[in-house]
Motif scaffolding. Structure first.
Motif, short mmCIF file in Angstrom:
data_model
loop_
_atom_site.label_atom_id
_atom_site.label_comp_id
_atom_site.label_asym_id
_atom_site.label_seq_id
_atom_site.Cartn_x
_atom_site.Cartn_y
_atom_site.Cartn_z
N ASP A 1 -3.73 0.13 4.22
CA ASP A 1 -3.67 0.68 2.87
C ASP A 1 -4.01 2.17 2.86
OD1 ASP A 1 -3.07 -1.78 1.56
OD2 ASP A 1 -5.16 -2.38 1.83
N THR B 181 -4.58 3.81 -2.70
CA THR B 181 -4.93 2.39 -2.81
C THR B 181 -6.43 2.13 -2.68
OG1 THR B 181 -2.78 1.77 -1.88
CG2 THR B 181 -4.48 0.08 -1.90
N VAL B 182 -7.00 2.51 -1.54
CA VAL B 182 -8.39 2.16 -1.26
C VAL B 182 -9.36 2.81 -2.26
CG1 VAL B 182 -10.27 2.29 0.42
CG2 VAL B 182 -7.94 1.78 1.18
N PRO C 188 -8.87 4.26 -5.32
CA PRO C 188 -8.77 3.78 -6.70
C PRO C 188 -9.38 2.40 -6.89
CG PRO C 188 -6.72 4.82 -6.04
CD PRO C 188 -7.56 4.71 -4.80
N ARG C 189 -9.22 1.52 -5.90
CA ARG C 189 -9.80 0.18 -6.02
C ARG C 189 -11.32 0.24 -5.98
NH1 ARG C 189 -5.87 -3.36 -1.96
NH2 ARG C 189 -4.05 -3.44 -3.35
N GLN D 187 -12.54 1.59 -9.30
CA GLN D 187 -12.40 0.59 -10.35
C GLN D 187 -13.52 -0.44 -10.27
OE1 GLN D 187 -8.96 -2.07 -10.21
NE2 GLN D 187 -8.73 -1.88 -12.42
N ALA D 188 -13.98 -0.71 -9.04
CA ALA D 188 -15.06 -1.68 -8.84
C ALA D 188 -16.44 -1.06 -9.06
CB ALA D 188 -14.98 -2.26 -7.43
N LEU E 7 -8.51 -11.52 -9.32
CA LEU E 7 -7.95 -10.18 -9.31
C LEU E 7 -7.06 -10.03 -10.53
CD1 LEU E 7 -6.95 -9.97 -5.54
CD2 LEU E 7 -8.99 -9.00 -6.61
N GLU F 128 -5.88 -7.02 -14.01
CA GLU F 128 -5.74 -5.61 -14.38
C GLU F 128 -7.10 -4.94 -14.52
OE1 GLU F 128 -3.43 -5.45 -17.89
OE2 GLU F 128 -1.56 -6.10 -16.93
N GLY G 43 -9.53 -5.50 -12.53
CA GLY G 43 -10.14 -5.39 -11.22
C GLY G 43 -10.63 -6.71 -10.67
N PHE G 44 -11.75 -6.64 -9.97
CA PHE G 44 -12.32 -7.77 -9.23
C PHE G 44 -13.44 -8.42 -10.04
CE2 PHE G 44 -15.64 -9.44 -6.56
CZ PHE G 44 -15.00 -10.07 -5.50
#
Length: 255
Positions: A16, A21-22, A24-25, A28-29, A163, A165, A167-168
């Motif tokens: 990724d 990818t990495v 932003p995730r 978001q978390a 998972l 929109e 997030g986690f």
């Protein structure tokens, strides 16, 4: 050391993109990206026996090192299907983890047989804990986590996360087996939902019941004591002791 304080992490991902990818995730978390480091591989690819791993752990004081996936960090000429070569790599990683008290997570892609997809059994054997993560059949956004090896303590109860929109999100205990995850088999009725349904049904005809009676009814339906306790907590059921007997108050249960 306060175990709740944020610690430094080294996260290497070969699949990724970091920027698109990495990161932003992670953001978001709610991750603190200032505490997450990446070893630069622009000039030279990283491997499990690369000296840069130890140098990075020393420099950052990292307490968690993630290599994702295993196959990308074997190094040129290494064959993960040859036990002697895999053993050399795992020994060095184990020594690194012990020397700096740094947890190391290797992410591998597995097939239905526990060892297949990870190459040599040595990768599986050297790990103190192995977690299987997979899709839940019939639940598009839910993933299950099942522990299939633990050399340090009792096996943990399977968990699930969602998972979306947003997030986690952890969903807590989940009734599913490794075979169901690997085989793409829909799990039996979610025991947590089954436990909640039992408590709601009991609340229709009882303001309160002895906890032992409720545990007995749950056991008849294959619901564990732990799952029932979690359902009790989520529904806001309170326990009250009268003389030497515990009762669960069901009259104010959350619907």
């Amino acid at each position: 050391m306060n175990l709740t304080e944020p610690l430094n992490v080294i996260y290497q991902s070969a699949e990724d993109g970091l920027a698109d990818t990495v990161k932003p995730r992670l953001e978001q978390a709610g991750a603190d990206c200032e505490k997450i480091s990446v070893i630069d591989e622009k000039i030279k690819s990283l491997s499990m026996i690369d000296e840069r791993l130890e140098e990075a752990v020393i420099k950052t004081g990292a307490k968690l090192l993630i290599l994702d996936p295993i196959q990308a960090y074997l190094g040129g000429g290494m064959d993960m299907n040859r036990a002697n070569e895999a053993r050399d790599m795992t020994k060095k990683l184990a020594a690194l983890a012990e020397k700096y008290q740094c947890a190391i997570v290797l992410v591998g892609h597995m097939n239905k047989a526990a060892y297949r997809g990870m190459g040599s059994i040595d990768f599986f054997a050297v790990a103190r804990s192995v977690l299987l993560v997979g899709r839940v059949e019939g639940e598009e956004n839910i993933r299950a986590v099942v522990q299939i090896k633990n050399n340090l303590a009792a096996f943990g109860h399977p968990k699930a996360f969602e998972l979306s929109e947003n997030g986690f999100e952890w969903l807590g205990d989940y009734e599913i087996t490794a075979d169901e995850v690997l085989g793409g088999i829909a799990p039996k009725a979610n025991k947590m939902e089954q436990a909640k349904r039992l408590l709601r049904e009991l609340a229709e005809t009882n303001n309160a019941m002895q906890s032992n009676e409720i545990f007995s009814l749950a056991d008849e339906q294959g619901i564990s004591k732990r799952t029932l306790e979690n359902a009790k907590k989520e529904l806001g059921v309170r326990a009250k002791r009268i003389n030497n007997t515990w009762y669960w108050e069901l009259d104010k249960i959350r619907q």
